[in-house]
Design a protein around this motif. Structure first.
Motif, PDB file in Angstrom:
ATOM      1  N   SER A 129      -5.607  11.852   0.973  1.00 38.64           N
ATOM      2  CA  SER A 129      -6.419  11.540   2.159  1.00 38.64           C
ATOM      3  C   SER A 129      -7.210  10.261   1.935  1.00 38.64           C
ATOM      4  O   SER A 129      -7.323   9.421   2.819  1.00 38.64           O
ATOM      5  CB  SER A 129      -7.401  12.669   2.468  1.00 38.64           C
ATOM      6  OG  SER A 129      -6.823  13.896   2.170  1.00 38.64           O
ATOM      7  N   LEU A 130      -7.749  10.122   0.713  1.00 40.02           N
ATOM      8  CA  LEU A 130      -8.539   8.939   0.400  1.00 40.02           C
ATOM      9  C   LEU A 130      -7.681   7.676   0.526  1.00 40.02           C
ATOM     10  O   LEU A 130      -8.074   6.688   1.143  1.00 40.02           O
ATOM     11  CB  LEU A 130      -9.081   9.059  -1.018  1.00 40.02           C
ATOM     12  CG  LEU A 130     -10.137   8.024  -1.424  1.00 40.02           C
ATOM     13  CD1 LEU A 130     -11.446   8.304  -0.721  1.00 40.02           C
ATOM     14  CD2 LEU A 130     -10.328   8.016  -2.940  1.00 40.02           C
ATOM     15  N   GLN A 175       0.835  -1.208   0.000  1.00 39.46           N
ATOM     16  CA  GLN A 175       0.000   0.000   0.000  1.00 39.46           C
ATOM     17  C   GLN A 175       0.863   1.249   0.000  1.00 39.46           C
ATOM     18  O   GLN A 175       0.611   2.204  -0.728  1.00 39.46           O
ATOM     19  CB  GLN A 175      -0.917  -0.001   1.224  1.00 39.46           C
ATOM     20  CG  GLN A 175      -1.960  -1.086   1.154  1.00 39.46           C
ATOM     21  CD  GLN A 175      -2.794  -1.152   2.421  1.00 39.46           C
ATOM     22  OE1 GLN A 175      -2.426  -0.594   3.442  1.00 39.46           O
ATOM     23  NE2 GLN A 175      -3.915  -1.834   2.342  1.00 39.46           N
ATOM     24  N   PRO A 226      -4.453   1.853   5.430  1.00 40.87           N
ATOM     25  CA  PRO A 226      -3.711   2.265   6.635  1.00 40.87           C
ATOM     26  C   PRO A 226      -2.212   1.997   6.496  1.00 40.87           C
ATOM     27  O   PRO A 226      -1.393   2.676   7.090  1.00 40.87           O
ATOM     28  CB  PRO A 226      -4.304   1.385   7.744  1.00 40.87           C
ATOM     29  CG  PRO A 226      -5.501   0.724   7.164  1.00 40.87           C
ATOM     30  CD  PRO A 226      -5.465   0.832   5.695  1.00 40.87           C
ATOM     31  N   LEU A 257      -4.859   7.315   2.177  1.00 44.90           N
ATOM     32  CA  LEU A 257      -4.433   7.078   3.557  1.00 44.90           C
ATOM     33  C   LEU A 257      -5.572   6.515   4.387  1.00 44.90           C
ATOM     34  O   LEU A 257      -5.361   5.699   5.281  1.00 44.90           O
ATOM     35  CB  LEU A 257      -3.916   8.377   4.180  1.00 44.90           C
ATOM     36  CG  LEU A 257      -2.589   8.866   3.612  1.00 44.90           C
ATOM     37  CD1 LEU A 257      -2.179  10.164   4.274  1.00 44.90           C
ATOM     38  CD2 LEU A 257      -1.503   7.824   3.791  1.00 44.90           C
ATOM     39  N   TRP A 258      -6.791   6.950   4.025  1.00 46.82           N
ATOM     40  CA  TRP A 258      -7.945   6.439   4.762  1.00 46.82           C
ATOM     41  C   TRP A 258      -8.219   4.987   4.390  1.00 46.82           C
ATOM     42  O   TRP A 258      -8.455   4.135   5.243  1.00 46.82           O
ATOM     43  CB  TRP A 258      -9.166   7.310   4.467  1.00 46.82           C
ATOM     44  CG  TRP A 258     -10.438   6.738   4.994  1.00 46.82           C
ATOM     45  CD1 TRP A 258     -10.862   6.741   6.287  1.00 46.82           C
ATOM     46  CD2 TRP A 258     -11.441   6.048   4.241  1.00 46.82           C
ATOM     47  NE1 TRP A 258     -12.069   6.102   6.388  1.00 46.82           N
ATOM     48  CE2 TRP A 258     -12.451   5.665   5.154  1.00 46.82           C
ATOM     49  CE3 TRP A 258     -11.578   5.736   2.887  1.00 46.82           C
ATOM     50  CZ2 TRP A 258     -13.591   4.973   4.757  1.00 46.82           C
ATOM     51  CZ3 TRP A 258     -12.702   5.038   2.496  1.00 46.82           C
ATOM     52  CH2 TRP A 258     -13.704   4.663   3.420  1.00 46.82           C
ATOM     53  N   ALA A 259      -8.127   4.695   3.082  1.00 47.77           N
ATOM     54  CA  ALA A 259      -8.470   3.354   2.624  1.00 47.77           C
ATOM     55  C   ALA A 259      -7.351   2.355   2.888  1.00 47.77           C
ATOM     56  O   ALA A 259      -7.581   1.171   3.015  1.00 47.77           O
ATOM     57  CB  ALA A 259      -8.802   3.385   1.127  1.00 47.77           C
ATOM     58  N   ARG A 287       0.418   4.730   5.579  1.00 42.95           N
ATOM     59  CA  ARG A 287       0.706   5.818   6.508  1.00 42.95           C
ATOM     60  C   ARG A 287       2.143   5.842   7.007  1.00 42.95           C
ATOM     61  O   ARG A 287       2.613   6.839   7.510  1.00 42.95           O
ATOM     62  CB  ARG A 287      -0.218   5.719   7.712  1.00 42.95           C
ATOM     63  CG  ARG A 287      -1.285   6.790   7.691  1.00 42.95           C
ATOM     64  CD  ARG A 287      -2.273   6.577   8.798  1.00 42.95           C
ATOM     65  NE  ARG A 287      -3.602   6.454   8.226  1.00 42.95           N
ATOM     66  CZ  ARG A 287      -4.594   5.818   8.819  1.00 42.95           C
ATOM     67  NH1 ARG A 287      -4.402   5.244   9.968  1.00 42.95           N
ATOM     68  NH2 ARG A 287      -5.762   5.743   8.255  1.00 42.95           N
TER      69      ARG A 287
END
Lengths: 366, 585
Positions: free
Chosen positions: B573-574, B513, B580, B576-578, B583
């Motif tokens: 943001s999307l 990711q 983890p 990082l939100w989807a 990050r």
């Protein structure tokens, strides 16, 4: 049936780490490969598991040849039908305990794994933790998950790679018992690798001692302890006194000429570089002086206490006798510098070969 | 382990229904060949990606015509052309610009990392966030903003002359110092990010030992900390040098009007403005690639040698050095950096995007939405936005999967030829984007593949250029994964590919990711590899911004930049939100 290893050779680049070794593990037998680090025991196990590819020799599991470089035959680990417990446990952190244990079954395409998982977890006593993540478990519990995973698919062979070395002493003792009981119940051959002589002696039907890529001796734990073939084995298993002895005009004597009786069965007539093995617990150590005597299969010698270490059940003493320093145990309090009497039978004092062609690393073997 | 003491005795009663044992599963995952086929496939793909553009460049450097022209012949004149005063001047300028940029960026970036992670600086979290944001700030947008601020008719000069009446002093961004200034702003976050790990990973006991031996904080910094970081510093400086050498967006926007040419922009000029000289461009490109490749090779050596020296992995708690009287100067410096690297450029672009004609005085300005409404009416722009999302979203997925596959082979399985694969993955990393674009231009003009003018070619270029990002992130994870985790799967009955699918992949998901995130961001703002191979149908947002700016349409360029940055932040943001796992970077 069981495992049959013939002429196994493994080398990394040009360096041989296993020099043509052969041994068998009978069906249902628990065999331990014992030796210092770097002796090739783990490599041997990994060759049997199929994680390393041997350079020569054959390996057969339950009558089926799984590795034979000469015929370019190599069966991948997943087709060898075995269960293996790793030193690091290798529990998969992204799966729950139950999923870890079910893996060998699901990977074989089995749909209903519940009974088998329940059984395996029950065997290791972890039924209540089946939904936990590995990160929530203690080392001992992780180790038992690894064990449950290894037996879940009822493999025809169990392999253990130093599974207890990351546990604390108390847990190690208990898990040792569990492992041998589980193996006995499953009635499958098991090969166990360790550098810990206590594990080897207490669990095994048979022990194979390895050194520098060779098999030095194989036999029952009693054999190895009481009849080691050489100084390396004697030193590696249990604690040992080595007496430099030489043949005098009227029999064997210590460096200062004190006569001594040794086990006649161990006297091969070869006098070069002889040492006699005398286990500390075979010596009866008593206060006072009773005079030297060697008769009727008994040795009685007088020595002087030069050091002591209190251990609880008894004390360990260093006693100077006949120009040597011997370790012996006694429950009596013997002040340093005092005289003491050592008594031991001739049968407990065995001549052993002081070395083998490949015993290069005696220093770190103890 | 008090928890498992007193557990009931194990029950060895077998269940009534003893589970049967079917033969080892077969099928797509069960047989052994899938991984082997995969390896051959990955090897072939990477070989084609890496070698085609390089081979095409080499061939092209011996041609005297444009790519694909039938009337060309073989020549050595391009290589002879390297000795011309023009090229030598450019080379000198390139080295000066890159050298100065590296020196300044290293000093400021390292100082910031030391202050943030070694002193009692009050806002380490906020500053790290700001630096990470400015790391993703596209270089050519930063250059545009600073042109608006610092060009002869720009903000500063307007202020100086009209508001303050100062005639004897003016600034000109269109100069070597202007280029260096903006490049330093752009490179500081990179230096910070590369130095942060080694500084945080340093075993504090060395520093504590020097303090207890009586060294003052400054003496400790000079005699213990910096020498211990020397490998990391050298490695970071070399990477910084490579990035400065291959930097295209800043020198093309600032340097071309100011007649300051570096190698990267010279390649562009030779290909775009008549009389074109594609062959000479190829020779210049190879020269530039030779310089960057050399630096990369050195850096890889250093990184290998230094790995054991600096980090012990035992990052302990360390007593922060008190800033004392330096606190406010340091705070001001950090604030100043945040303003000139991030806040001011963003505000200026926003302002420029909202006015009809440029004026430095907002009270004189005629405000308008037309630059934004234009986007709704312009099919070209909309196509560019869609293209960008396709190329970044889809291309990053292709890149991360290919990179993970490469790493799995080079780090874990190590089959025959893995070293060659490793080398081929790294090869394009030493090749500047503009040179890679030129190589692809040469290659696909000759190769009978219908790739020229497709988005696939753009994706190919990006994947080739940024594949090491993916292999490094995935590889780092594969190295960490204990080998026995995978071996346990094999001995439990899983084939190698099943082990990858059920154990390695899930356990590596966070770094996959994170790799996807890095690639997405890199693809989104990439311009140097695109600029020579895009067509009207395959234009991407970065090219649209740049070409509007080239046509002196500052307003539209600024509006598109603002749009691009809003999209980047939204996507960031999307993601990082989807995911983890992303990050960690």
């Amino acid at each position: 049936m069981g495992i049959s290893v013939r002429g196994l050779v493994k080398s990394y680049s040009a360096v041989n780490v296993i020099h043509s070794i052969s041994f068998d593990v009978a069906d249902g037998e628990f065999v331990t490969l014992l030796g210092p680090s770097g002796c090739g025991k783990t490599t041997t196990l990994r060759c049997i598991a199929g994680l390393d590819t041997p350079n020569a020799g054959t390996i057969a599991i339950n009558g089926r040849v799984v590795s034979d470089p000469a015929r370019k035959l190599f069966v991948a680990p997943h087709e060898r039908d075995l269960g293996m417990v790793f030193q690091s446990y290798a529990i998969w952190p992204h799966l729950t305990v139950a999923q870890n244990v079910a893996f060998p079954l699901t990977v074989r395409g089995e749909r209903d794994t519940r009974d088998a998982v329940a059984w395996a977890l029950d065997v290791v006593g972890l039924t209540k933790l089946s939904d936990r993540r590995p990160s929530e478990l203690s080392g001992g519990q992780q180790q038992r998950v690894a064990l449950a995973r290894a037996i879940a698919a009822r493999p025809q062979l169990l392999l253990f790679d130093e599974p207890l070395s990351n546990l604390d002493a108390r847990l190690r003792d208990r898990t040792r018992l569990e492992i041998s009981r589980i193996q006995k119940e499953l009635k499958v051959p098991a090969l166990y690798v360790t550098h810990d002589q206590t594990e080897a002696l207490s669990m095994s039907d048979r022990v194979i001692v390895m050194e520098a890529g060779h098999v030095v001796q194989e036999g029952t734990p009693e054999d190895l302890y009481h009849r080691p073939v050489n100084r390396f084995v004697a030193d590696f298993i249990g604690s040992a006194n080595f007496l430099d002895v030489r043949r005098g005009p009227s029999g064997w004597q210590l460096p200062d000429g004190t006569p001594i009786l040794v086990d006649p069965a161990s006297d091969t007539g070869d006098d070069s570089g002889s040492v006699a093995l005398l286990r500390p617990e075979a010596i009866r150590l008593e206060p006072g002086v009773h005079g030297d005597l060697t008769a009727a299969g008994f040795n009685r010698l007088t020595g002087r206490v030069v050091g002591s270490m209190y251990l609880g059940p008894h004390a360990e003493y260093i006693v100077e006798v006949g120009g040597l320093q011997l370790r012996a145990f006694s429950r009596a309090a013997l002040p340093r510098g005092s005289h003491a009497t050592l008594v031991f039978t001739a049968l407990d004092c065995r001549l052993v070969a002081s070395g083998t062609p490949h015993s290069r690393s005696l220093a770190h073997a103890g | 382990m008090p928890g498992d003491r007193g557990k009931p005795e194990m029950s060895l009663a077998f269940p009534v229904r003893v589970p049967g044992r079917p033969a080892a599963a077969r099928g797509w995952f069960g047989t052994g060949g899938v991984l082997r086929v995969g390896y051959v496939g990955v090897f072939a793909i990477v070989a084609l990606l890496a070698l085609i553009p390089v081979a095409a460049l080499v061939l092209g450097s011996f041609r005297d015509s444009a790519p694909g022209m039938p009337d060309g012949s073989w020549t050595l004149s391009n290589w002879a052309g390297l000795a011309s005063p023009g090229v030598i001047d450019t080379l000198t300028t390139t080295l000066i610009v890159a050298g100065l940029t590296t020196a300044f960026a290293m000093v400021f970036g390292t100082a910031m990392a030391l202050v943030i992670h070694r002193t009692d600086f009050r806002w380490p979290g906020a500053m790290t966030g700001l630096l990470a944001l400015s790391f993703y700030f596209p270089s050519f947008i930063l250059a545009m903003a600073w042109i608006v601020i610092g060009s002869p008719g720009g903000l500063i000069n307007n202020l100086l002359q009209d508001a303050l009446g100062i005639e004897w002093f003016s600034v000109d961004i269109y100069s070597v110092s202007g280029i260096v200034f903006v490049m330093v702003l752009h490179q500081i976050p990179f230096v910070y990010l590369t130095m942060r790990g080694p500084i945080m990973g340093m075993d504090p006991s060395y520093e504590e030992a020097s303090r207890s031996a009586g060294a003052s904080p400054l003496a400790m910094l000079r005699r213990v900390t910096l020498p211990m970081l020397s490998y990391a510093l050298a490695s970071s400086a070399l990477l910084c040098l490579v990035m400065a050498l291959e930097q295209f967006g800043i020198p093309v926007l600032i340097g071309v009007p100011g007649r300051v040419t570096v190698l990267a922009t010279q390649i562009y000029l030779l290909c775009r403005f008549p009389p074109t000289a594609y062959g000479l461009a190829a020779a210049v490109g190879l020269t530039l690639a030779f310089l960057t490749g050399l630096a990369i090779m050195l850096q890889r050596r250093l990184a290998k040698g230094g790995r054991s020296v600096v980090t012990t992995g035992k990052a302990g708690r360390i007593t922060p050095i008190p800033l004392g009287a330096w606190r406010w100067p340091v705070n001001l410096l950090f604030g100043f950096y945040a303003i000139i690297a991030l806040v001011l450029p963003s505000l200026i672009l926003l302002y420029t995007s909202l006015i009809k004609f440029f004026t430095a005085n907002p009270f004189d300005a005629a405000f308008t939405w037309r630059n934004y409404t234009y986007v709704w009416h312009s099919e070209d722009t909309q196509r560019a936005i869609v293209n960008t999302l396709i190329v970044s979203g889809g291309g990053a997925l292709v890149g991360v999967l290919l990179g993970a596959a490469c790493s799995y082979f080079t780090v874990r399985l190590k089959p025959t030829g893995w070293r060659v694969l490793d080398l081929m993955v790294m090869l394009p990393f030493g090749i500047p984007g503009i040179v890679l674009g030129l190589g692809l231009l040469w290659a696909y003009a000759y190769l009978p593949l219908p790739l020229y003018g497709t988005l696939t070619l753009i994706v190919l270029a990006y994947v080739t250029r940024f594949l090491p990002y993916a292999t490094e992130t995935a590889g780092a994870r594969f190295v960490q994964l204990d080998r026995s985790l995978e071996e346990a799967a094999w001995t439990a009955g899983a084939s190698k590919q099943m082990g990858v699918w059920r154990i390695v992949m899930p356990l590596s998901l966070p770094s996959l990711q994170s790799g996807y995130f890095l690639l997405f961001m890199a693809f989104f703002r990439e311009i140097s590899a695109t600029i020579l191979i895009f067509t009207a149908a395959t234009s991407v947002l970065s090219v649209s911004i740049w070409s509007s700016f080239e046509q002196a349409n500052w307003g539209l360029a600024s509006a598109l930049s603002i749009l691009a940055m809003v999209m980047m932040v939204a996507v960031m943001s999307l993601l990082l939100w989807a995911m983890p796992g992303a990050r960690t970077r």
